[in-house]
Design a protein around this motif. Structure first.
Motif, short mmCIF file in Angstrom:
data_model
loop_
_atom_site.label_atom_id
_atom_site.label_comp_id
_atom_site.label_asym_id
_atom_site.label_seq_id
_atom_site.Cartn_x
_atom_site.Cartn_y
_atom_site.Cartn_z
N THR A 149 6.61 0.48 -11.41
CA THR A 149 6.52 1.65 -12.28
C THR A 149 7.94 1.98 -12.73
N PHE A 168 2.31 -0.71 -9.29
CA PHE A 168 0.88 -0.67 -9.62
C PHE A 168 0.41 -2.12 -9.70
N ARG A 169 -0.88 -2.29 -9.49
CA ARG A 169 -1.47 -3.62 -9.50
C ARG A 169 -2.33 -3.77 -10.76
N ILE A 180 1.76 -7.68 -9.23
CA ILE A 180 2.39 -6.47 -8.72
C ILE A 180 3.49 -6.11 -9.72
N GLU A 188 2.57 1.65 -3.33
CA GLU A 188 1.62 2.12 -4.34
C GLU A 188 1.39 3.62 -4.17
N ASP A 189 1.24 4.05 -2.92
CA ASP A 189 1.04 5.49 -2.64
C ASP A 189 2.23 6.32 -3.10
N LYS A 216 0.85 -1.20 0.00
CA LYS A 216 0.00 0.00 0.00
C LYS A 216 0.88 1.25 0.00
#
Length: 159
Positions: free
Chosen positions: A93, A77-78, A90, A71-72, A68
């Motif tokens: 980037t 990215f999922r 998963i 990702e933040d 999490k």
């Protein structure tokens, strides 16, 4: 050395390594856990979320928090797994791939410096000892129901 226990030496060394990696990661506003996760994700094809935890030896809840956060921060990215619609891949980037390279260089540097200060024989012995310790734990030969120590395949002593 006679006063140190094996578990103390392992724990103290791991704590020092962990601190060192976290200091280095902090220079990039990151953590050791994030770096380890970046290194565990396939940079080209991604990694199924279900295999990431076991690969890293982490519980799903701990890994979920790390993912999490990553990702933040725009590191991952999922996406749905095209091979299995029930699972999620998963992916890194471009920024995640850059940070993965930083993590990789950090780990390689640690290995280079350590190897420069020990012999091949010492390194081989280190890996042999850690493998035996892991095997003893996995095979439940340290704490058994009858609490009797069980010999390991590489034991030098007869019990």
């Amino acid at each position: 050395m006679k006063d140190k226990t094996i578990d103390y030496a392992l724990r103290a060394t791991w704590q020092a390594v962990s601190r060192m990696y976290n200091e280095e990661a902090g220079k990039h506003t990151s953590t050791m856990a994030t770096g380890f996760t970046l290194l565990s994700i396939d940079p080209d094809s991604g990694t199924p979320s279900t295999s990431l935890g076991p690969r890293m030896g982490m519980e799903a809840t701990s890994l979920s928090r790390i993912l999490k956060s990553m990702e933040d921060r725009g590191l991952i990215f999922r996406e749905k797994n095209p091979d299995d619609g029930r699972s999620v891949l998963i992916n890194l980037t471009d920024f995640g791939k850059e940070m993965r390279e930083v993590s990789k260089k950090t780990v390689l540097r640690f290995n280079e410096v350590v190897k420069a200060h020990i012999t091949e024989e010492q390194l081989k012995a280190f890996f042999e000892v850690t493998e035996i310790i892991n095997d003893l734990i996995v095979e439940k030969k340290i704490y058994t129901i009858d609490n009797t120590p069980k010999p390991h395949k590489n034991d030098k002593k007869n019990f």
